[in-house]
Design an enzyme around this catalytic site. Structure first.
Site, PDB file in Angstrom:
ATOM      1  N   ASP A   1     -16.993 -13.418   7.294  1.00  0.00           N
ATOM      2  CA  ASP A   1     -15.546 -13.258   7.177  1.00  0.00           C
ATOM      3  C   ASP A   1     -15.067 -12.765   8.539  1.00  0.00           C
ATOM      4  O   ASP A   1     -15.102 -11.572   8.828  1.00  0.00           O
ATOM      5  CB  ASP A   1     -15.240 -12.256   6.057  1.00  0.00           C
ATOM      6  CG  ASP A   1     -13.759 -11.928   5.979  1.00  0.00           C
ATOM      7  OD1 ASP A   1     -12.995 -12.384   6.845  1.00  0.00           O
ATOM      8  OD2 ASP A   1     -13.370 -11.190   5.050  1.00  0.00           O
TER       9      ASP A   1
ATOM     10  N   TYR B   1       0.813  -1.228   0.000  1.00  0.00           N
ATOM     11  CA  TYR B   1       0.000   0.000   0.000  1.00  0.00           C
ATOM     12  C   TYR B   1       0.842   1.271   0.000  1.00  0.00           C
ATOM     13  O   TYR B   1       0.482   2.254   0.639  1.00  0.00           O
ATOM     14  CB  TYR B   1      -0.934   0.035   1.226  1.00  0.00           C
ATOM     15  CG  TYR B   1      -1.790  -1.185   1.412  1.00  0.00           C
ATOM     16  CD1 TYR B   1      -2.748  -1.539   0.469  1.00  0.00           C
ATOM     17  CD2 TYR B   1      -1.650  -1.987   2.541  1.00  0.00           C
ATOM     18  CE1 TYR B   1      -3.537  -2.666   0.638  1.00  0.00           C
ATOM     19  CE2 TYR B   1      -2.441  -3.120   2.717  1.00  0.00           C
ATOM     20  CZ  TYR B   1      -3.382  -3.448   1.761  1.00  0.00           C
ATOM     21  OH  TYR B   1      -4.170  -4.570   1.934  1.00  0.00           O
TER      22      TYR B   1
ATOM     23  N   LYS C   1      -5.525 -14.438  10.433  1.00  0.00           N
ATOM     24  CA  LYS C   1      -4.855 -13.540  11.378  1.00  0.00           C
ATOM     25  C   LYS C   1      -4.554 -14.200  12.731  1.00  0.00           C
ATOM     26  O   LYS C   1      -3.561 -14.900  12.855  1.00  0.00           O
ATOM     27  CB  LYS C   1      -5.681 -12.270  11.556  1.00  0.00           C
ATOM     28  CG  LYS C   1      -5.776 -11.436  10.266  1.00  0.00           C
ATOM     29  CD  LYS C   1      -6.332 -10.075  10.534  1.00  0.00           C
ATOM     30  CE  LYS C   1      -6.559  -9.279   9.266  1.00  0.00           C
ATOM     31  NZ  LYS C   1      -5.392  -8.584   8.772  1.00  0.00           N
TER      32      LYS C   1
ATOM     33  N   TYR D   1     -14.307  -4.983   3.142  1.00  0.00           N
ATOM     34  CA  TYR D   1     -12.948  -5.382   2.761  1.00  0.00           C
ATOM     35  C   TYR D   1     -12.805  -6.865   3.075  1.00  0.00           C
ATOM     36  O   TYR D   1     -13.022  -7.284   4.209  1.00  0.00           O
ATOM     37  CB  TYR D   1     -11.880  -4.580   3.535  1.00  0.00           C
ATOM     38  CG  TYR D   1     -10.489  -5.036   3.173  1.00  0.00           C
ATOM     39  CD1 TYR D   1      -9.804  -4.471   2.102  1.00  0.00           C
ATOM     40  CD2 TYR D   1      -9.878  -6.070   3.883  1.00  0.00           C
ATOM     41  CE1 TYR D   1      -8.540  -4.925   1.740  1.00  0.00           C
ATOM     42  CE2 TYR D   1      -8.610  -6.529   3.517  1.00  0.00           C
ATOM     43  CZ  TYR D   1      -7.951  -5.954   2.460  1.00  0.00           C
ATOM     44  OH  TYR D   1      -6.698  -6.395   2.091  1.00  0.00           O
TER      45      TYR D   1
HETATM   46  C1  LIG Z   1     -12.001  -8.995   7.086  1.00  0.00           C
HETATM   47  C2  LIG Z   1     -10.768  -9.395   6.342  1.00  0.00           C
HETATM   48  N1  LIG Z   1     -10.836 -10.390   5.451  1.00  0.00           N
HETATM   49  C3  LIG Z   1      -9.752 -10.805   4.764  1.00  0.00           C
HETATM   50  C4  LIG Z   1      -8.533 -10.195   4.945  1.00  0.00           C
HETATM   51  C5  LIG Z   1      -7.350 -10.649   4.143  1.00  0.00           C
HETATM   52  O1  LIG Z   1      -6.481 -11.398   4.909  1.00  0.00           O
HETATM   53  P1  LIG Z   1      -4.975 -11.604   4.420  1.00  0.00           P
HETATM   54  O2  LIG Z   1      -4.301 -10.295   4.503  1.00  0.00           O
HETATM   55  O3  LIG Z   1      -4.416 -12.634   5.373  1.00  0.00           O
HETATM   56  O4  LIG Z   1      -5.047 -12.136   3.023  1.00  0.00           O
HETATM   57  C6  LIG Z   1      -8.411  -9.156   5.856  1.00  0.00           C
HETATM   58  C7  LIG Z   1      -7.132  -8.466   6.059  1.00  0.00           C
HETATM   59  O5  LIG Z   1      -7.018  -7.432   6.661  1.00  0.00           O
HETATM   60  C8  LIG Z   1      -9.561  -8.728   6.577  1.00  0.00           C
HETATM   61  O6  LIG Z   1      -9.515  -7.720   7.442  1.00  0.00           O
END
Ligand SMILES: Cc1ncc(COP(=O)(O)O)c(C=O)c1O
Length: 400
Positions: A223, A6, A250, A133
């Site tokens: 998610d 970024y 995470k 996101y």
């Molecule tokens: C809600 C959500 N889903 C998916 C992701 C993507 O995860 P990664 O960075 O491990 O690909 C993130 C990353 O910040 C996220 O906040």
């Protein structure tokens, strides 16, 4: 030259170089700073956690990786059993992958094929939220809604496969009326939308979503890559409203190593489980079920339970709310607190410029973005350390 995330490489400030990390602290050559964002919200147990180190070292001494195609091993089996017990309802069928983005890709692919396997090939659409996101891979960008990150998609024009709505029940009901029989899934970051601006919304929206998904036979995908493992003040939002598929990442590995899981319920799994070879889920990341990641994830979940991490997060939320109670400033649009997330939304993004350096000088690592100054601290933070993070955020507005 390393290509940093970024960043405009030509104008970016040099990043801080970490030479050591322990507990909640990151060490550079000449500074010690609290990691107020837990390495992108993942490191909840602290750096160099002895129990997690031990788990991963023990596994390294056995084997670091074998593929999951045609092979299996103890760490992946144990983690799968643990997740079955730890996750609510019948979210019992984990598909492992290497990152949060891929876990979402897999969830969306599962939802599409769920209906193909049932002969309903017209269910090609996905409902998603404004400001969503879900990652930076292509399908996750498409269900995401953030022009600041994903403007590159503009080259393709508006997607006919994704509809975005606000977190408002009338808009939700209208979308189901209009598209209900074409949708395969509704995907959300439940209660807390992270990268889209730490936006928080009410559980009643998700309760209504569950009802509508049942009525229109649409799969509900949570998610919980960011919200899982306590971040919203709930273990999982899935404890409150049960989805059909949950994505974890995470904090799954305690932030030690990249890994993720897409966990389906029995209804979803059963749509793939039959004698027809083409009904199989055709996916298989090289590092899925990585033994190091599984061993450390298993130990992390044990720590979460044994050391009452939910109590820690509740205490963190109390302190944060106390510190932020009544805090306002002419430059601030809104202050939001939920679980282990605090967000100060500014009226103008220009006013976050310099905050990272300001925090660095006070021994706090921060990563403000767009018009948001926020914290998502590791849960092992002590009260005085947390108050220091909160005060650093507030002090930024003194003399402004
Ligand atoms: C809600 C959500 N889903 C998916 C992701 C993507 O995860 P990664 O960075 O491990 O690909 C993130 C990353 O910040 C996220 O906040």
């Amino acid at each position: 030259m390393i290509w940093y995330p970024y960043e405009q490489m030509k104008t970016m400030k040099p990043p801080y170089k970490v030479i050591d990390a322990k507990g909640i602290y990151l060490y550079t050559k000449d500074n010690k700073m609290i990691d107020s964002v837990s390495s992108w919200w993942s490191n909840i147990y602290g750096y160099k956690n002895e129990k997690l180190n031990e788990a991963i070292i023990n596994q390294v001494n056995k084997f670091s990786h074998v593929m999951l195609g045609g092979l299996t091993h103890d760490p992946v089996e144990k983690l799968s059993n643990k997740l079955k017990e730890f996750l609510p309802g019948d979210l019992d069928y984990p598909f492992f992958s290497d990152s949060g983005s891929v876990s979402v890709e897999v969830a969306l692919k599962m939802a599409l094929q769920f209906y193909m396997n049932k002969g309903e090939e017209n269910r090609t659409m996905v409902l998603a939220l404004n400001h969503a996101y879900h990652g930076d891979t292509f399908k996750t960008m498409e269900v995401g809604d953030d022009e600041d990150y994903h403007f590159v998609l503009e080259a393709y024009g508006k997607s006919k496969y994704v509809v975005h709505i606000p977190t408002e029940i009338p808009a939700l009901e209208k979308a189901f009326e209009e598209y209900g029989d074409k949708l395969n899934s509704f995907i959300v970051e439940p209660l807390l939308q992270g990268a889209g601006g730490m936006r928080m919304y009410d559980i009643s929206f998700l309760e209504r979503a569950r009802e509508l998904c049942d009525e229109y036979k649409v799969l509900l995908i949570f998610d919980e890559v960011a919200t899982g493992f306590g971040r919203t003040g709930n273990r999982f939002v899935a404890d409150l409203v049960l989805p059909d598929i949950i994505c974890l990442g995470k904090a799954l590995t305690g932030g030690y190593i990249g890994h993720a899981a897409t966990v389906a319920n029995k209804k979803v799994f059963d749509a793939f489980y039959d004698d027809e070879p083409t009904h199989a889920l055709m996916h298989g990341p090289t590092f899925m079920g990585n033994p190091l990641a599984c061993a450390v994830s298993l130990r992390a979940i044990e720590i979460f339970e044994e050391e009452n991490f939910m109590d820690k997060i509740k205490r963190i939320e109390e302190i944060e709310k106390e510190e932020m109670e009544g805090f306002s400033h002419p430059k601030i649009e809104e202050v939001r607190v939920m679980g282990g997330c605090v967000c100060i939304e500014l009226k103008d993004g220009k006013d976050i410029e310099g905050f990272q350096e300001f925090a660095y000088e006070r021994g706090v690592f921060a990563r403000p973005f767009l018009k948001y100054i926020y914290s998502m601290v590791p849960y092992v933070i002590k009260e005085d350390e947390l108050r220091k993070v909160m005060r650093t955020m507030k002090e930024w507005f003194e003399n402004k």
